[in-house]
Design an enzyme around this catalytic site. Structure first.
Site, PDB file in Angstrom:
ATOM      1  CG  ASP A 174      79.150 -46.586  19.442  1.00  9.95           C
ATOM      2  OD1 ASP A 174      78.294 -45.912  18.832  1.00  9.95           O
ATOM      3  OD2 ASP A 174      80.374 -46.429  19.279  1.00  9.95           O
ATOM      4  CG  ASP A 203      78.251 -42.942  17.093  1.00 12.32           C
ATOM      5  OD1 ASP A 203      77.579 -43.651  17.870  1.00 12.32           O
ATOM      6  OD2 ASP A 203      79.344 -43.307  16.619  1.00 12.32           O
ATOM      7  CE1 TYR A 248      83.705 -49.501  18.945  1.00 19.22           C
ATOM      8  CE2 TYR A 248      82.066 -48.671  17.404  1.00 19.22           C
ATOM      9  CZ  TYR A 248      82.695 -48.612  18.636  1.00 19.22           C
ATOM     10  OH  TYR A 248      82.321 -47.667  19.559  1.00 19.22           O
ATOM     11  CD  GLU A 282      82.630 -40.513  20.405  1.00 18.03           C
ATOM     12  OE1 GLU A 282      81.561 -40.837  19.858  1.00 18.03           O
ATOM     13  OE2 GLU A 282      83.727 -40.489  19.804  1.00 18.03           O
TER      14      GLU A 282
END
Length: 604
Positions: A55, A58, A207, A452
């Site tokens: 995603d 990571d 999430y 990120e």
């Protein structure tokens, strides 16, 4: 639309998805510093879950944001595939969608079983390793009838349905397979209701489904209607709009969790395209909320989105760019819908033209690409001043291809994470989290809130960049999608056969030629209806202006022209038609073709 090289930005933004790939990488992989990874995913659960996308920075595969990414990639292609084709990037965009849907098919092995996560954030975040070296847990987590997840199943149904539209022309059998999964997943989401993070609890920290599942059920129904044209799904939107929040929630954000603004925009499109029927009053309330969102972003509403001093939409410090790209996409498509309908946006204190809405979306993209107080591009690899210390495991550690020395779980933090130097691998095209509320940004690897990237930051951006690069295609955005043929590239996608065109000349000297084709037929209440696609071509060597058409024996709605008295003229987005160029309009009725004649025109 001058200012930035949107074509280059489009190319780079698609390339980012190849850096996020999990599984066996194909021979045509263009991001060469990545290798195979996650090759045993799903094995301990007895299912093949190899593939898909990581995603963000990571090595976890989270189903909800991955499905949303696929939906938005598909929507970008559906709206702006013609422009992507003109840029030579359509094939790569299709590859990006298919890499996601191939995995989602695997993740849905039974009608009422869907795997929603591989790996878990806690063990993954404890380690800093390349995906090729992973030693973290690769446990797989699922929803089923006893552990429901309507939000996850609904978003995955939306992704499958949207992608089925994309592949309908290029790979019909694959499109049909996607649609089969979409039907089952929508049924699963609707019949067995519950929040997915109550079933897959390890996702809550990363999430969490704050909005619940009402928005995903409506979102999925909207995409099912677009993919199938079945009245059931339109009725679902009409009957459940109030109870599931579609007509009630006035939003100032749109993203992987909260889909209301997205479904409200789609329903507004259905309404403008004349699909409201008995649900028109309900759909008008959806549209009011869609326009609330647009006005909020513009700063012209009753409750406006916050902006930085430099003009960037600001929602939150952690990965704010996801909201910027998704909101900009909605504004871009809504601008084109309004243009096609010949309407403007009604805000609390002003009427806003479609051009003004598009201009604001463009300003957000320009900010991302470097027009900001720091003169920083927040797309890695675009421009000269972009983030060099991205919070991303694979890009921050020397490539497995260059050095196969094993990088241990904690050793990666000591050796690579803490390095105060540029990433050894350029994460081309990645959109990072971006600046804070005051346009400040720290390019540091441990500043995960700002450095990120994420797949769902990029997915909506593809469509906007294609639109800004290639302009308006002249295609009525309210019509059913007709994607272009692919330019020859290394692919095995099938291309559908071209419909037969029956030319019907209507003018002297054949300077203006009208031709039509029947593109769809169906039976309703005992009547056979025909969809006629009609093309007007300028066969002269000059520019065609002031065209007036007279259309008789027309017994149904028409899209793509503007009514002017008893005649029809060019739509608002076209002033003239160059030599050799064509425009298309469409009408539907239960009769033979309407009679189209040219009343007057000017050649200049």
């Amino acid at each position: 639309m001058a200012g930035h090289d949107y074509g280059q930005a489009l190319t780079k933004s698609i390339l980012f998805f190849e850096a996020q790939r999990s599984g066996y990488l194909p021979s045509n992989q263009r991001v060469k510093w990545r290798g195979h990874s996650g090759l045993n995913d799903g094995k301990i659960s007895g299912v093949d879950l190899v593939g898909g996308y990581y995603d963000a920075g990571d090595n976890v595969k989270f189903g909800l944001p991955m499905a949303f990414t696929v939906t938005m990639l598909s929507w970008s292609i559906i709206e702006y595939g013609r422009q992507m084709g003109a840029s030579g990037e359509l094939g790569h965009a299709l590859d990006a969608v298919k890499w996601g849907t191939d995995y989602l098919i695997k993740a849905h092995p039974q009608p009422y079983v869907l795997y929603g996560e591989v790996g878990d954030g806690n063990t993954d975040h404890y380690c800093w390793q390349r995906p090729e070296d992973m030693t973290t847990s690769r446990a797989a987590y699922r929803i089923d009838t006893n552990h429901p997840g309507s939000d996850l199943a609904g978003e995955t149904a939306a992704a499958m349905a949207a992608a089925s539209i994309v592949f309908r022309r290029y790979n019909p059998s694959y499109s049909a397979e996607l649609l089969k999964h979409a039907y089952q997943l929508f049924d699963f989401a609707d019949k067995y209701r519950g929040k997915y993070d109550s079933s897959i609890t390890v996702a809550q920290k990363y999430y969490r489904s704050v909005s619940g599942y009402g928005d995903e059920l409506l979102w999925a129904a909207a995409w099912m209607y677009k993919a199938t044209n079945k009245q059931y799904y339109l009725n679902y939107l009409g009957k459940n709009g109030d109870s599931l929040g579609g007509t009630g929630w006035a939003m100032t954000e749109f993203g992987w969790d909260v889909k209301y603004a997205g479904v409200q925009t789609l329903v507004a499109k259905f309404l403008m395209a004349g699909k409201g029927r008995q649900h028109t009053p309900t759909f008008q309330r959806y549209q009011e909320k869609a326009e609330f969102f647009m006005c909020s972003c513009l700063g012209k509403g009753n409750r406006n989105a916050q902006r930085t001093p430099g003009g960037l939409i600001f929602r939150q410090r952690w990965n704010n760019m996801q909201f910027v790209t998704s909101a900009s996409f909605l504004m871009t498509v809504y601008s084109d819908y309004l243009t096609s309908a010949g309407k403007s946006l009604k805000c609390s204190n002003a009427n806003i033209s479609p051009a003004e809405l598009l201009s604001f979306a463009k300003s957000q993209v320009d900010y991302i690409l470097g027009d900001n107080p720091r003169a920083t591009s927040y797309m890695v690899g675009y421009g000269n001043n972009f983030p060099r210390q991205v919070h991303h495991r694979a890009s921050s550690i020397v490539s497995y291809k260059a050095d196969r020395t094993f990088v241990s779980c904690r050793g990666g933090y000591a050796t690579w994470f803490s390095r105060k130097a540029s990433d050894p691998n350029l994460l081309t095209g990645a959109i990072v989290g971006g600046p804070d509320a005051y346009d400040n940004f720290a390019d540091q690897r441990d500043n995960y809130e700002q450095t990120e990237p994420a797949t769902y930051n990029n997915a909506p951006l593809l469509g906007i960049l294609a639109r800004l690069h290639a302009g308006h295609s002249g295609y009525n955005q309210l019509l059913p999608v007709e994607l272009p043929s692919l330019k020859p590239i290394a692919t095995n996608l099938k291309t559908a056969t071209k419909p037969v065109v029956n030319p019907t000349p209507v003018s002297n000297a054949q300077q203006i030629v009208v031709s039509y084709k029947v593109t769809s037929t169906w039976v309703q209440n005992g009547k056979t209806y025909y969809r006629y696609s009609t093309t007007v071509t300028n066969k002269s060597s000059k520019n065609l202006k002031n065209l007036k058409l007279y259309i008789s024996k027309l017994y149904g709605p028409l899209w793509g022209l503007t009514k002017l008295g008893d005649s029809y003229v060019f739509p608002a987005w076209i002033n003239s038609l160059a030599a050799g160029k064509s425009i298309e309009f469409v009408y539907i009725h239960s009769a033979s073709p309407a009679v189209v004649s040219v009343s007057s025109y000017t050649l200049v």
